[in-house]
Design a protein around this motif. Sequence first.
Motif, PDB file in Angstrom:
ATOM      1  N   ARG A 257       0.496  -1.373   0.234  1.00  0.00           N
ATOM      2  CA  ARG A 257       0.092   0.054   0.092  1.00  0.00           C
ATOM      3  C   ARG A 257       0.923   1.394  -0.265  1.00  0.00           C
ATOM      4  NH1 ARG A 257      -2.849   3.899   2.753  1.00  0.00           N
ATOM      5  NH2 ARG A 257      -4.533   3.906   2.207  1.00  0.00           N
ATOM      6  N   GLY A 258       2.430   0.687   0.683  1.00  0.00           N
ATOM      7  CA  GLY A 258       2.573   2.230   0.863  1.00  0.00           C
ATOM      8  C   GLY A 258       3.159   2.717  -0.326  1.00  0.00           C
ATOM      9  N   ALA A 259       3.672   1.394  -1.023  1.00  0.00           N
ATOM     10  CA  ALA A 259       4.657   1.961  -2.192  1.00  0.00           C
ATOM     11  C   ALA A 259       3.516   2.307  -3.501  1.00  0.00           C
ATOM     12  CB  ALA A 259       4.935   0.553  -2.568  1.00  0.00           C
ATOM     13  N   LEU A 260       2.563   1.855  -3.650  1.00  0.00           N
ATOM     14  CA  LEU A 260       1.268   1.914  -4.726  1.00  0.00           C
ATOM     15  C   LEU A 260       1.013   3.299  -4.384  1.00  0.00           C
ATOM     16  CD1 LEU A 260      -0.615  -1.179  -5.587  1.00  0.00           C
ATOM     17  CD2 LEU A 260       1.486   0.440  -7.095  1.00  0.00           C
ATOM     18  N   LEU A 261       0.829   3.925  -2.589  1.00  0.00           N
ATOM     19  CA  LEU A 261       0.187   5.277  -2.487  1.00  0.00           C
ATOM     20  C   LEU A 261       1.541   6.308  -2.968  1.00  0.00           C
ATOM     21  CD1 LEU A 261      -1.264   7.391  -1.371  1.00  0.00           C
ATOM     22  CD2 LEU A 261      -0.340   6.423   0.945  1.00  0.00           C
TER      23      LEU A 261
END
Length: 210
Positions: A136-140
């Motif tokens: 999630r953090g990477a894609l955000l």
Amino acid sequence: MTFAPLRLASLALALGAALSLGACNKPVGGSGAVAGNGLSEDGYAMGNPNAKVTVLEFGSLTCPHCAHWEEAVWPQFKAQYVDTGKVHYVFKEVLIHQQEDAAAALLARCVPPDKYFATVQAVFRSQPQIFAGDTRGALLHVAQAEGMSEQQFTTCLSDTNALQAVGARQTKIDEVYHVSQTPTFIVNGKTLDGVELKDLSAAIDPLLAK
């Protein structure tokens, strides 16, 4: 990199869980030409739609081999064949790591269509963070770099209709192309054994000479 057949129900559950914090065997395939350029349900196309040669790339956004190909081979391949109008190139998403790939595919199709491929490339570069467990953090981070807010990002990845479309595209790949590894390249209907530029050139150049 190989993958198991898609199970859409389990994929939806896994994708929901992933967001709650708010090469491989030789395949066979069909021709799969895509009319026109840009983003469609059939993939992302660029180059000359009327070229003698159509190259399909089946890639997983979380496949390290695909990321390496994009970094090491794509620039020369694009310059030699796509930019010169010799090849019509189509990128098709394949789900290897199902929940991570599905989330990445959803994101890539939420940005403006002309930013699709740049978003794919950004996801490739984000693989270390994804594999560290922070999908999630990477894609955000990728989404925000493309101008999306966190709310827009969350809405994008919560779109059940879009998730169904991801599953439908994967099912078509399973049934029509039988792809079981990424990256896989199909040149005018023929699946290649190799993925290096020399392998692509060996398939493309004789077709261009006809």
